[in-house]
Write an enzyme that holds these catalytic residues in place. Structure first.
Site, mmCIF file in Angstrom:
data_model
loop_
_atom_site.group_PDB
_atom_site.id
_atom_site.type_symbol
_atom_site.label_atom_id
_atom_site.label_comp_id
_atom_site.label_asym_id
_atom_site.label_seq_id
_atom_site.Cartn_x
_atom_site.Cartn_y
_atom_site.Cartn_z
ATOM 1 N N HIS A 22 1.846 2.018 -15.189
ATOM 2 C CA HIS A 22 2.645 1.926 -13.954
ATOM 3 C C HIS A 22 4.133 1.853 -14.309
ATOM 4 O O HIS A 22 4.956 2.509 -13.683
ATOM 5 C CB HIS A 22 2.273 0.668 -13.153
ATOM 6 N N LYS A 46 -10.902 -2.325 -2.453
ATOM 7 C CA LYS A 46 -11.035 -3.023 -3.742
ATOM 8 C C LYS A 46 -11.070 -4.527 -3.529
ATOM 9 O O LYS A 46 -10.419 -5.039 -2.614
ATOM 10 C CB LYS A 46 -9.834 -2.706 -4.649
ATOM 11 N N ARG A 95 -2.823 10.635 -13.459
ATOM 12 C CA ARG A 95 -3.146 10.544 -14.883
ATOM 13 C C ARG A 95 -3.983 11.715 -15.365
ATOM 14 O O ARG A 95 -3.877 12.153 -16.488
ATOM 15 C CB ARG A 95 -3.933 9.260 -15.166
ATOM 16 N N SER A 133 -6.033 -0.508 -14.457
ATOM 17 C CA SER A 133 -5.996 -1.954 -14.225
ATOM 18 C C SER A 133 -7.389 -2.560 -14.434
ATOM 19 O O SER A 133 -7.522 -3.647 -15.003
ATOM 20 C CB SER A 133 -5.500 -2.246 -12.810
HETATM 21 N N1 COA Z 1 -0.914 4.178 -15.406
HETATM 22 C C1 COA Z 1 -1.991 3.405 -15.488
HETATM 23 N N2 COA Z 1 -2.867 3.264 -14.489
HETATM 24 C C2 COA Z 1 -2.613 3.920 -13.367
HETATM 25 C C3 COA Z 1 -1.495 4.742 -13.207
HETATM 26 C C4 COA Z 1 -0.626 4.851 -14.293
HETATM 27 N N3 COA Z 1 0.461 5.605 -14.248
HETATM 28 N N4 COA Z 1 -1.526 5.276 -11.976
HETATM 29 C C5 COA Z 1 -2.632 4.796 -11.408
HETATM 30 N N5 COA Z 1 -3.277 3.985 -12.250
HETATM 31 C C6 COA Z 1 -4.549 3.309 -12.022
HETATM 32 C C7 COA Z 1 -4.406 1.872 -11.743
HETATM 33 O O1 COA Z 1 -4.432 1.149 -12.932
HETATM 34 C C8 COA Z 1 -5.572 1.602 -10.834
HETATM 35 O O2 COA Z 1 -6.710 1.373 -11.611
HETATM 36 P P1 COA Z 1 -8.010 0.628 -11.005
HETATM 37 O O3 COA Z 1 -8.638 1.573 -10.026
HETATM 38 O O4 COA Z 1 -8.800 0.409 -12.215
HETATM 39 O O5 COA Z 1 -7.526 -0.629 -10.329
HETATM 40 C C9 COA Z 1 -5.730 2.913 -10.080
HETATM 41 O O6 COA Z 1 -5.151 3.906 -10.908
HETATM 42 C C10 COA Z 1 -4.964 2.986 -8.793
HETATM 43 O O7 COA Z 1 -4.333 1.768 -8.512
HETATM 44 P P2 COA Z 1 -2.890 1.567 -8.002
HETATM 45 O O8 COA Z 1 -2.027 2.749 -8.256
HETATM 46 O O9 COA Z 1 -2.427 0.241 -8.487
HETATM 47 O O10 COA Z 1 -3.117 1.379 -6.507
HETATM 48 P P3 COA Z 1 -4.192 1.883 -5.466
HETATM 49 O O11 COA Z 1 -4.630 3.288 -5.678
HETATM 50 O O12 COA Z 1 -5.237 0.837 -5.390
HETATM 51 O O13 COA Z 1 -3.223 1.820 -4.224
HETATM 52 C C11 COA Z 1 -2.626 1.944 -1.935
HETATM 53 C C12 COA Z 1 -3.644 2.268 -3.018
HETATM 54 C C13 COA Z 1 -2.250 0.482 -1.918
HETATM 55 C C14 COA Z 1 -1.368 2.796 -2.172
HETATM 56 C C15 COA Z 1 -3.328 2.389 -0.658
HETATM 57 O O14 COA Z 1 -4.548 1.691 -0.544
HETATM 58 C C16 COA Z 1 -2.471 2.092 0.564
HETATM 59 O O15 COA Z 1 -1.557 2.846 0.836
HETATM 60 N N6 COA Z 1 -2.778 0.972 1.271
HETATM 61 C C17 COA Z 1 -2.066 0.605 2.467
HETATM 62 C C18 COA Z 1 -2.923 0.956 3.697
HETATM 63 C C19 COA Z 1 -2.829 2.416 4.022
HETATM 64 O O16 COA Z 1 -1.769 2.944 4.342
HETATM 65 N N7 COA Z 1 -3.991 3.096 3.971
HETATM 66 C C20 COA Z 1 -4.078 4.494 4.271
HETATM 67 C C21 COA Z 1 -3.679 5.326 3.088
HETATM 68 S S1 COA Z 1 -3.739 7.050 3.456
#
Ligand code: COA
Length: 164
Positions: A22, A46, A95, A133
């Protein structure tokens, strides 16, 4: 594209916890835009291990030396959050091909909810393409070393997860 005095790019995520992958995306984005907001949220699909408050304080500590980066937490839709802070740029990391379908769907849904939103995908350095993560939490719980994968403030919190 809408005109803005200062372009604010938002990097939303659950960051449970923030990893060096990140951070790599944050550094790349901070070189491209005048202001970045790392926006921590709950992902309803999650079960988070760290509270939103803990996740936010880890992010704040990890980015404290990057001048144009701030951290915040938000509730509700990310599309509404961007509208509230007058931003139209959403950053996400890609990724591998396996991330694409989920990210593509979110990007199009966010644009559907708020037509001004443009999602920009950044690729992390190769060293981080395997990182997630969930994997660092699993390694920490099972007593492995996570120091290479996360910033020191996250490493400290992860140590508390270790199984006795
Ligand atoms: N390096 C390492 N890991 C990465 C990465 C990077 N550059 N980019 C993504 N990841 C991984 C994370 O480690 C995480 O791993 P995990 O699944 O093992 O936890 C996964 O990819 C994605 O997690 P992250 O980027 O932290 O967030 P997310 O995908 O859970 O986030 C939100 C999602 C919060 C953006 C989304 O749920 C949201 O927008 N929520 C608000 C409500 C909403 O608007 N919903 C409608 C959306 S259309």
């Amino acid at each position: 594209m809408p005109k803005r005095n200062k372009i604010i790019a938002v990097y939303p995520g659950s960051f449970d916890p923030l990893t060096n992958g990140h951070l790599d995306i944050i550094k790349k984005a901070s070189a491209m835009f005048p202001e970045i907001i790392i926006a921590a949220a709950n992902n309803l699909n999650k079960n988070h291990c760290f509270s939103l408050q803990d996740r936010l304080s880890m992010i704040k500590e990890a980015v404290k030396d990057i001048k144009n980066v701030k951290a915040a937490a938000f509730d509700g839709l990310v599309a509404d959050y961007l509208a509230r802070i007058n931003s139209f740029i959403l950053i996400r990391g890609l990724r591998a091909v396996s991330d694409f379908e989920y990210e593509f769907q979110m990007a199009l849904m966010n644009r559907n909810l708020n037509a001004k939103i443009e999602t920009i995908f950044l690729m992390p350095d190769l060293d981080y393409t395997f990182l997630s993560s969930s994997l660092v939490k699993e390694i920490a719980i099972l007593g492995g070393k996570t120091v290479k994968f996360v910033p020191p403030c996250v490493e400290k919190k992860l140590k508390l997860l270790r199984k006795r």
